[in-house]
Design a protein around this motif. Sequence first.
Motif, short mmCIF file in Angstrom:
data_model
loop_
_atom_site.label_atom_id
_atom_site.label_comp_id
_atom_site.label_asym_id
_atom_site.label_seq_id
_atom_site.Cartn_x
_atom_site.Cartn_y
_atom_site.Cartn_z
N GLY A 42 0.78 -1.23 0.00
CA GLY A 42 0.00 0.00 0.00
C GLY A 42 0.81 1.27 0.00
N LEU A 43 2.01 1.22 -0.58
CA LEU A 43 2.87 2.40 -0.64
C LEU A 43 3.02 2.87 -2.10
N PRO A 44 3.38 4.14 -2.31
CA PRO A 44 3.51 4.63 -3.68
C PRO A 44 4.78 4.11 -4.35
N ASP A 45 4.68 3.86 -5.64
CA ASP A 45 5.84 3.44 -6.42
C ASP A 45 6.63 4.68 -6.85
N GLY A 46 7.94 4.53 -6.93
CA GLY A 46 8.78 5.61 -7.42
C GLY A 46 8.97 6.77 -6.47
N GLN A 47 8.63 6.58 -5.20
CA GLN A 47 8.74 7.67 -4.22
C GLN A 47 9.72 7.33 -3.10
N ALA A 48 10.60 6.37 -3.33
CA ALA A 48 11.62 5.97 -2.36
C ALA A 48 11.02 5.53 -1.03
N GLU A 90 16.81 4.04 -11.98
CA GLU A 90 16.15 4.98 -12.88
C GLU A 90 16.50 6.41 -12.55
N ASP A 91 16.53 7.27 -13.59
CA ASP A 91 16.90 8.66 -13.34
C ASP A 91 15.69 9.55 -13.04
N TYR A 95 11.38 8.76 -22.26
CA TYR A 95 10.15 8.32 -22.94
C TYR A 95 9.05 7.99 -21.94
N TRP A 96 9.43 7.49 -20.76
CA TRP A 96 8.45 7.06 -19.77
C TRP A 96 7.77 8.26 -19.11
N LEU A 97 8.55 9.28 -18.78
CA LEU A 97 8.02 10.46 -18.10
C LEU A 97 8.09 11.73 -18.95
N PHE A 112 18.58 1.31 -20.25
CA PHE A 112 17.17 0.93 -20.27
C PHE A 112 16.34 2.17 -20.62
N VAL A 113 15.48 2.02 -21.65
CA VAL A 113 14.64 3.14 -22.09
C VAL A 113 13.18 2.67 -22.14
N PRO A 114 12.49 2.58 -21.00
CA PRO A 114 11.09 2.16 -21.03
C PRO A 114 10.22 3.18 -21.74
N GLY A 115 9.19 2.69 -22.40
CA GLY A 115 8.27 3.57 -23.11
C GLY A 115 8.60 3.76 -24.57
N LEU A 116 9.78 3.35 -25.00
CA LEU A 116 10.17 3.47 -26.40
C LEU A 116 9.67 2.25 -27.17
N THR A 117 8.85 2.49 -28.20
CA THR A 117 8.29 1.40 -29.00
C THR A 117 8.45 1.60 -30.50
#
Length: 269
Positions: free
Chosen positions: A55-61, A114-115, A146-148, A172-177
Amino acid sequence: MTAEPAATPFAALHHRHGEPLLLPNAWDHASAAALAARGFPAIGTTSLAVAAAVGLPDGQAATRDHTLRLALTLGPEPYLLSVDAEDGFSGDPDEVADLARQLWAVGVVGINLEDGLGPTARHAAKLAAVKAAVPGLFVNARTDTYWLGDGDETDTLRRLHAYQRAGADGVFVPGLTDPGRIETLVRHVEAPLNLLYSPAGPTVPQLARLGVRRISLGSLLYRRALGAALDAVADIAAGRVPGGTTPSYDEVRALERSVSARTSANSTG
């Protein structure tokens, strides 16, 4: 200077001729063990599932301890484990390097950092600190252009080149298709290129032909599992027999027994 490919079994999976590493992402012992039983030599974790489970947020450390706990559970298993560690859960390169040491100590062979479209120099400093602390750990440097962001190719290449110079083993470049843009990146980066599989994007064989060296599934399997649970309960409520694959009770207990056996071995060792 770009790091030479590390001489480890996990690194070697990124350098097989014509065969990219298809990396499924697990969220607990049972999912990882089931995937390994299907023949996958390496398993990743997914930060979304780790966060959602508690139940915690992702990407918020917010899930550093939970990520370490999952790594402790999965790291000693016979498959190769790579951990999604968000941005390292800290802006301090030394703290990220300490996290890498702890992951390595429990058997983790790869880390994804991730940056978040933050400063390139700060992310490069984290990567360099991790490689200095744990040279054998495969560091996959993710950029979120690409992701953000808006997918700026110049910024993407600028970031990836900086991360390679810092010692990244993969990028790694997520979101690139887009196939054309994928080909451009493959031509202009030296490290193995990792992309996130998208059902709306190129297939695994198509990505292989484009030169992609690692294909991650990210949170897809976890989200599909949640979707299957919702579909099943809807079918049951409507008087229908749920479709899809359902492991038996005994099959799941077989995974549980492997945990018991390891715990017993650890207590007597």
